[in-house]
Design an enzyme around this catalytic site. Structure first.
Site, PDB file in Angstrom:
ATOM      1  N   TRP A 133       0.864  -1.182   0.000  1.00 31.34           N
ATOM      2  CA  TRP A 133       0.000   0.000   0.000  1.00 31.34           C
ATOM      3  C   TRP A 133       0.898   1.228   0.000  1.00 31.34           C
ATOM      4  O   TRP A 133       1.798   1.353   0.832  1.00 31.34           O
ATOM      5  CB  TRP A 133      -0.879  -0.044   1.252  1.00 31.34           C
ATOM      6  CG  TRP A 133      -1.833   1.088   1.400  1.00 31.34           C
ATOM      7  CD1 TRP A 133      -2.706   1.571   0.474  1.00 31.34           C
ATOM      8  CD2 TRP A 133      -2.027   1.880   2.581  1.00 31.34           C
ATOM      9  NE1 TRP A 133      -3.437   2.611   0.995  1.00 31.34           N
ATOM     10  CE2 TRP A 133      -3.044   2.820   2.286  1.00 31.34           C
ATOM     11  CE3 TRP A 133      -1.465   1.877   3.856  1.00 31.34           C
ATOM     12  CZ2 TRP A 133      -3.495   3.752   3.218  1.00 31.34           C
ATOM     13  CZ3 TRP A 133      -1.903   2.797   4.782  1.00 31.34           C
ATOM     14  CH2 TRP A 133      -2.905   3.725   4.471  1.00 31.34           C
ATOM     15  N   ASP A 215      -0.455  -4.645   9.775  1.00 32.18           N
ATOM     16  CA  ASP A 215      -1.498  -3.748   9.289  1.00 32.18           C
ATOM     17  C   ASP A 215      -2.726  -4.618   9.030  1.00 32.18           C
ATOM     18  O   ASP A 215      -2.728  -5.451   8.124  1.00 32.18           O
ATOM     19  CB  ASP A 215      -1.044  -3.046   8.012  1.00 32.18           C
ATOM     20  CG  ASP A 215      -2.028  -1.960   7.565  1.00 32.18           C
ATOM     21  OD1 ASP A 215      -3.128  -1.892   8.127  1.00 32.18           O
ATOM     22  OD2 ASP A 215      -1.688  -1.197   6.636  1.00 32.18           O
ATOM     23  N   LYS A 251     -13.290  -0.819   6.448  1.00 30.11           N
ATOM     24  CA  LYS A 251     -13.842  -1.811   5.530  1.00 30.11           C
ATOM     25  C   LYS A 251     -14.858  -2.722   6.200  1.00 30.11           C
ATOM     26  O   LYS A 251     -15.974  -2.892   5.715  1.00 30.11           O
ATOM     27  CB  LYS A 251     -12.722  -2.682   4.949  1.00 30.11           C
ATOM     28  CG  LYS A 251     -11.575  -2.039   4.161  1.00 30.11           C
ATOM     29  CD  LYS A 251     -11.840  -0.773   3.471  1.00 30.11           C
ATOM     30  CE  LYS A 251     -10.716  -0.367   2.520  1.00 30.11           C
ATOM     31  NZ  LYS A 251      -9.780   0.583   3.096  1.00 30.11           N
TER      32      LYS A 251
END
Length: 408
Positions: A133, A215, A251
């Site tokens: 990312w 993460d 999310k």
């Protein structure tokens, strides 16, 4: 003359640029596969039903007020989030060696953790997967880390994990380096290590005395199973690692704009908990002072209510199942068209994103010729694929790799 005359125009953030170009495009068959946000089969944003229920209950609770939260956040939220990640029976949870700090979503959790590692522990070097990312590098650099290094991860030839390259790079990492690890649904590749490979990664990191910084942006959202998606973090905690984990609830709760995150900290010495918390308190006080309450109250309300918790688990299964179905439909369409290449990786990957294998020129062709907005790396958000556009997306990919075969 202005004080700001020397300011230069910064480069655009690609994912938001793609979203703007998509919104400005009048082409009737345009498709947005850039932004990582869940969409329904109709291509619409979805507020989880359980979130609506919680918001209504909170709005009607007149005992709640708008006073400041503590610097480290809403405790009922951080406790529930930490248990959700590690499991209620984890020894670190039972022994109170694990705790959570409410931060500004996953990004804020990464930043607070990185600031602590750099300022308080003096960490200088961090490692990130190739690819990763894109914000990982910016966050850690801005937090004071002097050097970012890559470890091999994606193998273009097999369109899978380069576990041998990854382990070799970790073996060569200086002792004490911080290693960013995606706990599940690796972004951007959607390719995760197997449990056996996670064990090997843990062995090397323990041998080299490397610090794991997980993460976790997709727990429950990736597979539909909260425990499965947290297995890597739990395994490291069980192996005796001290670690950080940045949890995002954007999310899996659909709370993208509420910025709700939790930095889970696992220590081996209970006596150090208050000292670490005190330093995190000072860092946050000088950064944003304290976090917002609305999103954290929603999550706390759901995670601490058995019926709503079960409803939420149904909601995340709905989201993960739709994405899996879109993966299958996209692969089926590509294979039915006879698209050059092997497309099994579309269904072998997991989570929100698929690393298609298209290169930069092919990705640009998808945008310019077919109005399919995606990143130049070839990453697409599977949430943007719907039953009504999957055939069009497949035909666009087919035309692209057929007309540009030398670029495959």
């Amino acid at each position: 003359m202005s004080w700001f005359d020397t300011v230069e125009l910064g480069p655009p953030i690609e994912v938001f640029l793609m979203n703007k170009l998509y919104n400005d495009d009048n082409y009737p068959n345009k498709v947005s596969l850039g932004v990582g946000a869940y969409r329904t089969n109709e291509g619409k944003p979805w507020v989880l039903p359980v979130v609506r229920t919680a918001e209504q209950a909170l709005a009607n609770d007149e005992s709640l007020n708008k006073e400041y939260l503590p610097v480290l956040g809403l405790e009922s939220f951080t406790i529930a989030a930490t248990k959700m990640l590690l499991g209620p029976n984890n020894s670190a949870v039972i022994d109170n060696r694990a705790f959570g700090i409410q931060c500004l979503s996953g990004t804020g959790s990464l930043r607070v953790g990185a600031e602590f590692l750099n300022r308080i522990l003096g960490k200088k070097i961090f490692y990130y997967s190739n690819p990763t990312w894109e914000n990982h590098k910016l966050v850690f650099r801005n937090a004071g880390f002097e050097e970012g290094r890559e470890y091999r991860y994606w193998c273009p030839k097999t369109r899978g994990l380069d576990i041998h390259g990854m382990l070799e790079d970790l073996r060569n990492a200086p002792e004490g380096s911080v290693i960013i690890l995606h706990s599940c649904a690796h972004n951007p590749t959607g390719c995760d290590p197997t449990p056996e490979q996670w064990d090997k990664i843990g062995e090397v990191m323990k041998e080299r005395r490397l610090f794991p910084f997980f993460d976790s942006a997709y727990q429950g959202f990736a597979s539909g199973d909260l425990d499965k998606d947290a297995a890597a973090v739990r395994s490291f905690a069980d192996k005796g690692f001290e670690l950080f984990c940045a949890q995002s609830f954007a999310k899996n709760f659909g709370l993208y704009n509420e910025r709700v995150g939790n930095l889970t900290v696992v220590l081996n010495n209970l006596d150090l908990v208050q000292k670490v918390k005190s330093q995190l308190t000072l860092l946050i006080r000088g950064m944003y002072s304290n976090p917002p309450s609305h999103g954290a109250r929603i999550i706390s309300y759901v995670l601490n209510n058995k019926d709503l918790y079960n409803q939420w688990r149904d909601n995340i299964r709905t989201m993960s199942s739709r994405i899996k179905e879109m993966r299958k439909m996209l692969r089926d369409n590509l294979e039915r068209l006879g698209t050059p290449g092997d497309w099994r990786h579309i269904t072998q990957q997991i989570g929100m994103f698929s690393y298609t294998g298209l290169n930069e020129l092919q990705s640009e062709n998808m945008v310019k010729k077919h109005h399919v907005y995606m990143l130049k790396s070839g990453r697409i958000s599977m949430c943007g694929v719907t039953p009504s556009n999957v055939e069009y997306v497949a035909k666009a990919i087919h035309e692209t790799v057929t007309s540009m075969p030398d670029k495959l």
